[in-house]
Structures are given as C-alpha cells and as structure tokens.
Design a protein around this motif. Sequence first.
Motif, PDB file in Angstrom:
ATOM      1  N   LEU A  99      43.633  36.126  42.257  1.00  0.00           N
ATOM      2  CA  LEU A  99      44.998  36.648  42.213  1.00  0.00           C
ATOM      3  C   LEU A  99      45.391  36.931  40.768  1.00  0.00           C
ATOM      4  O   LEU A  99      45.090  36.135  39.875  1.00  0.00           O
ATOM      5  N   GLY A 334      38.031  36.475  37.849  1.00  0.00           N
ATOM      6  CA  GLY A 334      39.336  37.002  38.225  1.00  0.00           C
ATOM      7  C   GLY A 334      39.236  38.273  39.065  1.00  0.00           C
ATOM      8  O   GLY A 334      38.238  38.495  39.770  1.00  0.00           O
ATOM      9  N   THR A 335      40.260  39.118  38.933  1.00  0.00           N
ATOM     10  CA  THR A 335      40.417  40.271  39.831  1.00  0.00           C
ATOM     11  C   THR A 335      39.604  41.488  39.414  1.00  0.00           C
ATOM     12  O   THR A 335      39.587  42.487  40.130  1.00  0.00           O
ATOM     13  N   ALA A 336      38.954  41.425  38.235  1.00  0.00           N
ATOM     14  CA  ALA A 336      38.144  42.534  37.685  1.00  0.00           C
ATOM     15  C   ALA A 336      38.725  43.904  38.058  1.00  0.00           C
ATOM     16  O   ALA A 336      38.062  44.688  38.744  1.00  0.00           O
ATOM     17  N   LYS A 338      39.018  46.757  36.903  1.00  0.00           N
ATOM     18  CA  LYS A 338      38.334  48.042  36.692  1.00  0.00           C
ATOM     19  C   LYS A 338      37.368  48.373  37.825  1.00  0.00           C
ATOM     20  O   LYS A 338      36.974  49.522  37.991  1.00  0.00           O
ATOM     21  N   TYR A 339      36.976  47.392  38.616  1.00  0.00           N
ATOM     22  CA  TYR A 339      36.055  47.649  39.729  1.00  0.00           C
ATOM     23  C   TYR A 339      36.743  47.683  41.095  1.00  0.00           C
ATOM     24  O   TYR A 339      36.075  47.847  42.120  1.00  0.00           O
ATOM     25  N   ASN A 346      30.438  42.176  42.640  1.00  0.00           N
ATOM     26  CA  ASN A 346      29.509  41.156  43.142  1.00  0.00           C
ATOM     27  C   ASN A 346      30.306  40.094  43.929  1.00  0.00           C
ATOM     28  O   ASN A 346      31.152  39.405  43.359  1.00  0.00           O
TER      29      ASN A 346
HETATM   30  P1  NAP Z   1      37.874  38.862  35.305  1.00  0.00           P
HETATM   31  O1  NAP Z   1      38.733  39.428  36.370  1.00  0.00           O
HETATM   32  O2  NAP Z   1      37.024  37.709  35.656  1.00  0.00           O
HETATM   33  O3  NAP Z   1      36.975  40.041  34.810  1.00  0.00           O
HETATM   34  C1  NAP Z   1      36.333  40.142  33.564  1.00  0.00           C
HETATM   35  C2  NAP Z   1      35.106  41.027  33.659  1.00  0.00           C
HETATM   36  O4  NAP Z   1      34.033  40.264  34.220  1.00  0.00           O
HETATM   37  C3  NAP Z   1      35.228  42.213  34.601  1.00  0.00           C
HETATM   38  O5  NAP Z   1      35.905  43.289  34.015  1.00  0.00           O
HETATM   39  C4  NAP Z   1      33.771  42.496  34.877  1.00  0.00           C
HETATM   40  O6  NAP Z   1      33.347  43.153  33.704  1.00  0.00           O
HETATM   41  C5  NAP Z   1      33.212  41.088  35.041  1.00  0.00           C
HETATM   42  N1  NAP Z   1      33.322  40.587  36.438  1.00  0.00           N
HETATM   43  C6  NAP Z   1      34.085  39.542  36.880  1.00  0.00           C
HETATM   44  N2  NAP Z   1      33.882  39.323  38.171  1.00  0.00           N
HETATM   45  C7  NAP Z   1      32.986  40.231  38.589  1.00  0.00           C
HETATM   46  C8  NAP Z   1      32.385  40.501  39.852  1.00  0.00           C
HETATM   47  N3  NAP Z   1      32.656  39.770  40.944  1.00  0.00           N
HETATM   48  N4  NAP Z   1      31.494  41.535  39.943  1.00  0.00           N
HETATM   49  C9  NAP Z   1      31.196  42.253  38.863  1.00  0.00           C
HETATM   50  N5  NAP Z   1      31.728  42.036  37.635  1.00  0.00           N
HETATM   51  C10 NAP Z   1      32.616  41.040  37.501  1.00  0.00           C
HETATM   52  O7  NAP Z   1      38.788  38.422  34.053  1.00  0.00           O
HETATM   53  P2  NAP Z   1      40.111  39.050  33.448  1.00  0.00           P
HETATM   54  O8  NAP Z   1      39.942  40.523  33.318  1.00  0.00           O
HETATM   55  O9  NAP Z   1      40.392  38.248  32.245  1.00  0.00           O
HETATM   56  O10 NAP Z   1      41.246  38.740  34.499  1.00  0.00           O
HETATM   57  C11 NAP Z   1      41.832  39.704  35.385  1.00  0.00           C
HETATM   58  C12 NAP Z   1      42.927  39.041  36.219  1.00  0.00           C
HETATM   59  O11 NAP Z   1      42.364  38.008  37.041  1.00  0.00           O
HETATM   60  C13 NAP Z   1      44.050  38.361  35.420  1.00  0.00           C
HETATM   61  O12 NAP Z   1      45.308  38.708  35.976  1.00  0.00           O
HETATM   62  C14 NAP Z   1      43.779  36.874  35.585  1.00  0.00           C
HETATM   63  O13 NAP Z   1      44.963  36.126  35.543  1.00  0.00           O
HETATM   64  C15 NAP Z   1      43.178  36.838  36.976  1.00  0.00           C
HETATM   65  N6  NAP Z   1      42.327  35.654  37.209  1.00  0.00           N
HETATM   66  C16 NAP Z   1      42.458  35.023  38.399  1.00  0.00           C
HETATM   67  C17 NAP Z   1      41.665  33.934  38.697  1.00  0.00           C
HETATM   68  C18 NAP Z   1      41.842  33.267  40.036  1.00  0.00           C
HETATM   69  O14 NAP Z   1      42.490  33.794  40.918  1.00  0.00           O
HETATM   70  N7  NAP Z   1      41.285  32.085  40.214  1.00  0.00           N
HETATM   71  C19 NAP Z   1      40.695  33.472  37.783  1.00  0.00           C
HETATM   72  C20 NAP Z   1      40.554  34.160  36.571  1.00  0.00           C
HETATM   73  C21 NAP Z   1      41.379  35.246  36.292  1.00  0.00           C
HETATM   74  P3  NAP Z   1      31.985  43.671  33.085  1.00  0.00           P
HETATM   75  O15 NAP Z   1      31.283  44.537  34.071  1.00  0.00           O
HETATM   76  O16 NAP Z   1      32.435  44.419  31.897  1.00  0.00           O
HETATM   77  O17 NAP Z   1      31.228  42.424  32.748  1.00  0.00           O
END
Ligand code: NAP
Length: 412
Positions: A99, A334-336, A338-339, A346
Amino acid sequence: MLYREPEDGEPIRFENGKWIVPKRPIILYIEGDGIGPEITNAAIKVINTAVQKAYGSDREIRWMEVYAGEKGEKLTGNRFPEETQKMLLKYRVVLKGPLETPIGKGWRSVNVAIRMMLDLYANIRPVKYVPGIESPIKNPEAVDMIIFRENTDDLYRGIEYPFDSDQAKKIRKFLKEELGVELEEDTGIGIKVMSKFKTQRITRMAIKYAIEHGRRKITVMHKGNVLKYTEGAFREWAYETALKEFRDYVVTEEEVNTVYGGKVPENKIVLNDRVADNMFQQIITRPAEYDIILAPNLNGDYISDAAGALVGNIGMLGGANVGDSGGMFEAIHGTAPKYAGKNVANPTGIIKGGELMLRFMGWNEAADLIEKAVAEAIRQKKVTQDIARFMNVPALTTTEYTQTLVDIINSM
Ligand code: NAP
C-alpha cells in the motif's frame, strides 16, 4: 453493505497465541496499490493450487477481498474504510498487497493502522537463498535465517521531541534538576523504552516457532554492552523466558560448552546472544551460524534489510506481522509504481508471504510445495524481468511466471 461474507467458511480462531484453523478458513485479502492487484491475485492462485495439491478437497481457503488504499478510496472515499476495519477485527488474518504511503505528508500508513489494530507485535522475515539468484556473497547457500523483530517497543514508541519544543525543554529541565544530567540547549530528545512484557511475548513466539518448525538455534541480537537497561534487559528477559518456560526444549550456548562438551544434545534448540555490530559482519562472513534471530525493534529493522541483501533480490522476499491473535502477510517490497499494470512485476515476495501464512496455519505440506516450486522455476530460469536481466534469459510476464509455478506444483 460493502461485503458479503462467505457462508461456507469459518474464521481462524486463536487460543493463547495458538492458531485454530478450520478446514475452510475465511482469509481476507487486500489487493494493494501499484503492482499490488497483479501480484496479490497471482499469489492467491499459487496458494490455492498448493493447498489443493496437498490436501485435495479436504481443505480450502475461502478468500474474501476487503478494500483499502486506492481501491478503498475509489469505492468508499476512504483509504481504510470502517467496514474493512470491522472485517479485519473479525477475521484477523490477511494477505496484503503493498500500500502506498506518502513520505512526510498526506494520509497515515494503513499498514501501521492494521498492525496496531490487531496488535501484530512481531515482524517476521524469513531470508533463505534460492540457488540461481545473484548474491553479493560467496556462499549464499548457507543463508537460511528467520528474523523475529519486536514491532511495538524501543525508539519506535515515538516519544520524540524537536530540540526547541516545550516538551524537550521540560525533559532537559527535569534531567538537570532531578537527575543531575545536563544537556546542551540544542539537544533533540528521543526516548528508548523496552518492556519485559513485550520482550517476553516475542521471545515466546520465536521459541514456539522454532519448536514447531524444527529450527535449531535462536540468537538474541542486542547492544546490551552499552545500553544495559534496555537492550541488556531484552537479552536478560529473553534468556529468563526461555529457561523458565521452555526448559525442556532449550539449552544455552554456555551449557553446550560447559555441560555437554561442545556437542548440542539431540532435539534441543541452542539459545545464544550476540552484540549487534558483531552480528552485521557475521551474517555476511558466517551466515551458516545464524538460524532464528530475535531482535528488538531498531536492531531488527536494520538486520532485516541487511540479511535480505544477502540473498539478492527485493522481489523475492516475503514477511509478516503476527500477534497472539492475528497476522498480516505480505511481500517486503512496496508498490513499484513504475511497473503497475504492465504485467511484469515479480509476485514471488507476496507468494513467500503466503507460504509463511500457511506455516503459521500449520499447513506445512502446502507451504513446502510453494517453496519447492519457486526454487524449481528459478532453476529452470523461468523468471520475471527483474531476475531475467541478471540471468541473461528472456523474461516471463507476471501471468506466465504464475502459471509456471502452478504447473510445477501440479506436476509434483
Ligand atoms: P518499492 O515499491 O519496493 O520499489 C522500488 C523498486 O524495486 C521498484 O521500482 C523496482 O525497481 C523494484 N521492485 C520492487 N518490487 C518489485 C517486484 N515485485 N518486481 C519487480 N521489481 C520490483 O519501493 P518504493 O518505490 O520506495 O516505494 C513505493 C511505495 O510503496 C511507497 O508509497 C511506499 O510507502 C510503499 N511501500 C509499501 C510497503 C508495504 O505495503 N508493506 C513496503 C514498502 C514500501 P527496479 O526494477 O528499478 O529495481
């Protein structure tokens, strides 16, 4: 009425921290934001396949979707609708997509709200290497740890004040006048607290998990050499709980050396402790020595991510927040955004979250199938783009990868 509850299922019940799981448990799911809907629905498909394969028609999860985040906002005007909260309080177990939480502004974290509502005091993260994934260390095969991080105490209690606030001034005055401790005027204040009750309950959970899942060692991570009455107390209370309440199952490392001539007696779990800074280098240089890690909140936060890095990929790890009467299971990422909507994310992280949920339910046969299927897909190099780019192989879409896992499970 926003929700219609499944009529042919029952809630999971909890008695003294024990999960009482019916054959048709009703389990909630929240799709989540960004890539959430794609990966959460993928996970449900894989979990259902594993349960069906393991138990045939004898057991089945009755999933019930509840809304939160963007979908909650769209459907009810609220990111954490009241009816969702009611369902969480009633059913208490949820598989949750990531989220979105804005930094420094906007709405409060729904993740934190659920954690507090269900008193999910343990943050649990299994970190196990899957052969074939790129790792920064030489012997990643040795990495198989589960971190139990206390989730409600320590510096995270939020007793923190800016240096120029009235509260900080009052505390500085109190310290000076009552305790003879003089702080500079420009000192901000954060208070570290640790309670015996909270240490005891997470210690119990880690030990019970170790007993039920055949784990061999529990290491208490602390900085008790410096922070004697918080981290040192955490260490002391953990030993005390283990030896008072689980004496038949636990031997201390010291006993192994002094009483048992260096050999761990059969079927006993070894309890030891290590100072936090030392552990950061040891999980990298000697990962085989670590099994369950029991840590207070701040140490646990740091070591969870450091351990995660040992096995390479953020998209591969799941975790959970669990209490004595409920659990929220999820991916660690997190919510990634861009994908989102591109069918490339994944889903393994939330699938591993689901695997952990099955272990807490005692449905280990289904959990084992999921663990083996993920390892087999990686071995066959059938992977999504985040891993394919390191393996130099063509990438599968989220849907194709999910189907691969389903096919592997069905063929086992
Ligand atoms: P993120 O969503 O984890 O993503 C960071 C990068 O990691 C992505 O742009 C992608 O980039 C890679 N990635 C993460 N998960 C992936 C997957 N399942 N498959 C493929 N690639 C993946 O981190 P963030 O951008 O800092 O956070 C975005 C939002 O998520 C924020 O609003 C944050 O608060 C929220 N968040 C929620 C939770 C939760 O609900 N428990 C936890 C963490 C963050 P690359 O391809 O460039 O590596």
